[in-house]
Design a protein around this motif. Structure first.
Motif, PDB file in Angstrom:
ATOM      1  N   ARG A 201      -8.444   9.433   5.748  1.00  0.00           N
ATOM      2  CA  ARG A 201      -9.157   8.705   4.716  1.00  0.00           C
ATOM      3  C   ARG A 201      -9.409   7.282   5.215  1.00  0.00           C
TER       4      ARG A 201
ATOM      5  N   GLU B 160     -12.689   0.533   8.081  1.00  0.00           N
ATOM      6  CA  GLU B 160     -11.788   1.401   8.848  1.00  0.00           C
ATOM      7  C   GLU B 160     -12.574   2.494   9.569  1.00  0.00           C
TER       8      GLU B 160
ATOM      9  N   LYS C  38       0.803  -1.217   0.000  1.00  0.00           N
ATOM     10  CA  LYS C  38       0.000   0.000   0.000  1.00  0.00           C
ATOM     11  C   LYS C  38       0.842   1.276   0.000  1.00  0.00           C
TER      12      LYS C  38
ATOM     13  N   GLY D 191      -7.907   2.600  -3.237  1.00  0.00           N
ATOM     14  CA  GLY D 191      -7.891   3.505  -2.088  1.00  0.00           C
ATOM     15  C   GLY D 191      -6.553   4.226  -1.974  1.00  0.00           C
ATOM     16  N   ASP D 192      -5.488   3.513  -2.246  1.00  0.00           N
ATOM     17  CA  ASP D 192      -4.155   4.115  -2.175  1.00  0.00           C
ATOM     18  C   ASP D 192      -3.999   5.183  -3.265  1.00  0.00           C
TER      19      ASP D 192
ATOM     20  N   ASP E 203     -11.879   3.494   4.565  1.00  0.00           N
ATOM     21  CA  ASP E 203     -12.962   2.757   3.913  1.00  0.00           C
ATOM     22  C   ASP E 203     -13.989   2.395   4.992  1.00  0.00           C
TER      23      ASP E 203
ATOM     24  N   ASP F   3      -4.268   7.139   6.520  1.00  0.00           N
ATOM     25  CA  ASP F   3      -5.112   6.263   5.693  1.00  0.00           C
ATOM     26  C   ASP F   3      -5.317   4.971   6.462  1.00  0.00           C
TER      27      ASP F   3
HETATM   28 MG   LIG Z   1      -7.508   1.455   1.885  1.00  0.00          MG
END
Ligand SMILES: [Mg+2]
Ligand SMILES: Nc1ncnc2c1ncn2[C@@H]1O[C@H](COP(=O)(O)OP(=O)(O)O)[C@@H](O)[C@H]1O
Length: 299
Positions: A181, A186, A42, A250-251, A183, A162
């Motif tokens: 940030r 998370e 990531k 996402g990264d 998801d 993140d």
């Molecule tokens: Mg992610």
């Protein structure tokens, strides 16, 4: 070129991406149609995205003292990253990404304990962290390490988180963060609620903004990305573009967000570049982005 130097503290791994027509059932097998082996993880994927967007990037992480470690560092240098802050120790983490038709994906993660970043690993990157304009921290790493990184950074550095975490160290990080940030899973760690709708995400973002960050970006599964700040919010629905492999989206989103903020963009413009970066990345096999065509405002 970027305004300042961006330091990414996160996972560096060897990626093995295998594309098959159909994921085999238990006891069955499937021919591999395409195979990619290269730098992944990531942290590395985010750093590569930032470099493609014209940023000056230092990657901080751990790879093995093995052939895979040397291979991914060579790849990182060729991708324009400063990898002097990467420690060599043990075995290199391995990510196996098995991708079937229609964006179905299975991920196998072999992350040895010694591949996690400990505070002492920051020593070799202390100079870079101490002069960073942005410090991007991935919460899959030990929180004590991330807090140590924050203490090395200039007081006015933009701190980006993140991922998800909970507990007193997590709260300390969140209080110092400028950008968070997460998801859905998370966000549930931070805010106690999965992001089941845009409305739920709006409420969670409001509560998270009160705990430190100036900007919160939340991925709402199957719907899109919400970017919220104290003055408002904007929802970016997923485009109808084909999903080949969701890995790394996402990264890439974070890379776009950071690159835009680094250039002085406001939250909506930053969200738009994050969304464009994520959309591009879901259309590609493997987690490595290709953001060179997206540019920033000046990049
Ligand atoms: Mg992610
Ligand atoms: N259909 C889609 N179209 C565009 N982007 C998508 C789509 N599905 C998911 N995404 C992107 O994938 C991201 C997933 O984030 P996350 O779960 O953090 O991924 P990662 O595996 O990279 O950590 C979302 O922020 C969103 O932008």
């Amino acid at each position: 070129m970027g305004i300042g130097r961006i330091v990414v503290v996160g996972q560096v791994a060897r990626d093995l991406v295998l594309r098959v027509d159909c994921l085999p059932a238990d006891g069955a097998s499937a021919p591999v149609l395409e195979r990619i082996e290269r730098l992944g993880g990531k942290g590395a994927n985010q750093a590569v995205g930032l470099s493609q967007l014209g940023r000056d990037v230092v990657l901080v992480g751990v790879v093995g003292d093995d052939d895979a470690g040397r291979m991914v560092l060579t790849d990182g240098r060729a991708s324009g990253l400063d990898v002097e802050g990467v420690t060599l120790r043990g075995r290199t983490a391995l990510m196996v990404d098995i991708v079937g038709a229609g964006g179905s994906r299975r991920l196998l993660e072999d992350v040895p304990d010694e591949a996690l970043i400990v505070a002492a690993d920051l020593d070799r990157a202390a100079g870079a962290i101490g002069s960073a304009s942005t410090l991007s921290l991935q919460l899959q790493q030990p929180l004590a390490t991330l807090l140590a990184a924050v203490r090395l950074a200039p007081p006015d550095a933009r701190v980006v988180l993140d991922g998800g975490a909970e507990g007193s160290e997590a709260e300390e990080l969140l209080a110092r963060a400028d950008v968070l940030r997460a998801d859905s899973a998370e966000a549930e760690m931070w805010a106690g609620t999965a992001l089941t709708s845009v409305e739920v995400a709006e409420a969670a973002a409001g509560r998270l903004l009160a705990r430190g960050p100036d900007l919160v970006a939340l991925a709402v599964p199957g719907r899109g990305d919400l970017v919220a700040w104290r003055g408002g919010s904007r929802f970016f629905p997923h485009s109808a573009a084909e999903v080949v492999d969701p890995t790394g989206a996402g990264d890439a989103f974070v890379a776009g967000l950071i690159a835009a903020l680094d250039e002085g963009a406001g939250p909506e413009e930053a969200g738009a570049l994050g969304k464009a970066a994520a959309t591009s990345t879901v259309g590609r096999l493997g987690g490595r982005p290709d953001l060179s065509g997206l540019g920033g405002r000046t990049g």
